[in-house]
Write an enzyme that holds these catalytic residues in place. Structure first.
Site, PDB file in Angstrom:
ATOM      1  CB  ALA A 214      44.798  35.701  63.760  1.00 44.95           C
TER       2      ALA A 214
ATOM      3  CG  HIS B  90      49.679  41.560  60.076  1.00 41.59           C
ATOM      4  ND1 HIS B  90      48.800  41.208  61.085  1.00 41.59           N
ATOM      5  CD2 HIS B  90      49.319  40.838  58.983  1.00 41.59           C
ATOM      6  CE1 HIS B  90      47.958  40.297  60.624  1.00 41.59           C
ATOM      7  NE2 HIS B  90      48.248  40.063  59.350  1.00 41.59           N
TER       8      HIS B  90
ATOM      9  NE  ARG C  41      44.685  66.194  64.258  1.00 45.18           N
ATOM     10  CZ  ARG C  41      43.426  66.302  64.665  1.00 45.18           C
ATOM     11  NH1 ARG C  41      42.577  67.064  63.986  1.00 45.18           N
ATOM     12  NH2 ARG C  41      43.010  65.666  65.744  1.00 45.18           N
TER      13      ARG C  41
ATOM     14  CG  HIS D 216      38.250  40.577  57.573  1.00 46.48           C
ATOM     15  ND1 HIS D 216      37.595  39.369  57.574  1.00 46.48           N
ATOM     16  CD2 HIS D 216      39.464  40.365  58.155  1.00 46.48           C
ATOM     17  CE1 HIS D 216      38.374  38.455  58.122  1.00 46.48           C
ATOM     18  NE2 HIS D 216      39.500  39.028  58.492  1.00 46.48           N
TER      19      HIS D 216
ATOM     20  CG  ASP E 226      43.135  36.565  55.888  1.00 48.09           C
ATOM     21  OD1 ASP E 226      44.154  35.832  55.849  1.00 48.09           O
ATOM     22  OD2 ASP E 226      42.875  37.301  56.870  1.00 48.09           O
TER      23      ASP E 226
ATOM     24  CB  ALA F 150      41.290  33.954  63.922  1.00 47.61           C
ATOM     25  N   GLY F 151      41.410  35.303  60.492  1.00 49.45           N
ATOM     26  CA  GLY F 151      41.128  34.879  59.133  1.00 49.45           C
ATOM     27  C   GLY F 151      39.640  34.936  58.854  1.00 49.45           C
TER      28      GLY F 151
END
Length: 403
Positions: free
Chosen positions: A154, A209, A241, A265, A288, A323-324
């Site tokens: 986000a 991220h 892998r 999430h 978050d 978004a959060g």
């Protein structure tokens, strides 16, 4: 002094039932088992009178009626709540967001800022730094702008930047020592140098991220990075892998992993698996949360990005990325115990003790000498009352007879 009695007291090692906690001068003075009002009662540690207090003085007793007594919850990754946002850089909004989360048992909050123009970030940290000195916030978290465009989540891709230690120093200087954590994608050019510089300044370096490979993540941890920002989310996924940063974080005993335990999430099975692997000493439950936490569905901002909340799930209008969250720490704790099957002692550790330890705070556990930041929960693990440094800030329970 005050004694909180007749409670299920959750210590780092076990649940004391019945248990009690003696509080003086804003700190935990003693912890024990039994009934300190009618006796017999046993101190786990010798009772300690605060400086200047009369150790023989009477203590006011509060009978908690068998409720749960936990350390106040510690959220090391949160962007806002109650309709207010830390990402705006507005001090009044920050106070409102902290108060909202405090009502849900979060006695210690670190404000997370999202990617923005460098000048805007500088203004935000300057505006929020005084709130750290006041104790409204425990510190600031720079989540961006040094993140991977391929895992922006986000964050505004147009505002992401290549890691630059001079820029970081500028932000840290503006924050006047209040930045406690910086999230970076270590695989970016200059990313490892940013990790090293963050550690040198005394802040916690986190990776997140990120499109880092397993080896790159391990290299960042060897340089001193100690947190994996919202594990699994907005990072190269685990593959048999290509283990990536998830495996590197879970196997490294030096690293704490953040988990957003909202059922959105992370699938509950994944959250439970990560918890079992890392254990409570390396797991930090985080929210978050953004401004929509505790608010109706509708349109909200997360930094420069526009989001819409439907059925409590926040997604960007452009692209649909999560978004959060609208999570609160009491719900994260409750889900851990009731849905993931985590023992209460371990869940409390992940919701308070571990994040407090990562940030070097004098709170997060019911132990003698620590700040008396506490939360009272009912049988269903709903919040009944909240105490910060020995003072009730939300719905104090009815007093029992003083002695």
């Amino acid at each position: 002094m005050t004694v909180l009695a007749n409670a299920r007291v959750v210590t780092p090692e076990r649940v004391l039932s019945p248990g009690w906690v003696r509080i003086g001068e804003g700190r935990i003075a003693a912890v024990g088992t039994g009934d300190p009002i009618r006796g017999p009662a046993t101190d786990l540690e010798p009772p300690v009178a605060p400086p200047g207090a009369d150790p023989s003085g009477a203590a006011r007793a509060v009978d908690l009626g068998g409720a749960w007594l936990l350390p106040g919850l510690v959220d090391m990754h949160v962007h806002g709540g109650g309709g207010a946002s830390y990402t705006s850089g507005d001090a009044d909004e920050a106070r409102a967001a902290a108060a909202f989360h405090r009502s849900h048992g979060t006695t210690t909050t670190m404000a997370s800022l999202v990617t923005a123009e460098l000048d805007d970030l500088e203004r935000s940290v300057r505006a929020l730094a005084p709130l750290v000195d006041e104790g409204v916030l425990c510190g600031l978290h720079l989540e961006g702008p040094y993140l991977s465009p391929s895992h922006a989540g986000a964050h505004d891709p147009a505002l992401l930047r290549t890691p630059n230690t001079a820029e970081l120093d500028r932000l840290l200087h503006a924050a006047d020592g209040t930045v406690r954590m910086v999230t970076v994608a270590p695989e970016l050019p200059g990313g490892m140098e940013l990790v090293r510089r963050t550690v040198e300044t005394g802040a916690v370096a986190a990776i997140g991220h990120t499109d880092a490979t397993y080896d790159q993540a391990r290299a960042a941890f060897d340089l001193g990075a100690r947190v994996a920002t919202h594990l699994h989310n907005a990072m190269r996924p685990l593959h048999h892998r290509d283990p990536g940063p998830v495996a590197a974080a879970l196997e490294d005993d030096r690293v704490t992993v953040e988990l957003i335990n909202d059922g959105v999430h992370l699938h509950d099975a994944i959250a439970a698996l990560a918890f079992r692997i890392a254990g409570p000493a390396r797991t930090a439950l985080v929210t978050d949360a953004m401004a929509a936490a505790g608010m109706p569905d509708g349109a909200y901002d997360l930094g420069s990005m526009k989001a819409r909340v439907e059925h409590g799930i926040a997604r960007l209008l452009d692209g649909g990325s999560i978004a959060g969250s609208t999570l609160t720490m009491d719900v994260a704790l409750r889900r851990a115990v009731q849905l993931l099957g985590i023992p209460m002692v371990d869940a409390a550790g992940a919701a308070a003790t571990t994040p407090a330890g990562v940030l070097g705070l004098r709170t997060g556990a019911i132990e003698r000498g620590l700040d008396a930041d506490l939360v009272v929960l009912d049988d269903e693990l709903g919040v009944r009352a909240v105490m910060v440094q020995g003072a009730w800030v939300s719905s104090p329970p009815r007093d029992a007879a003083a002695r």
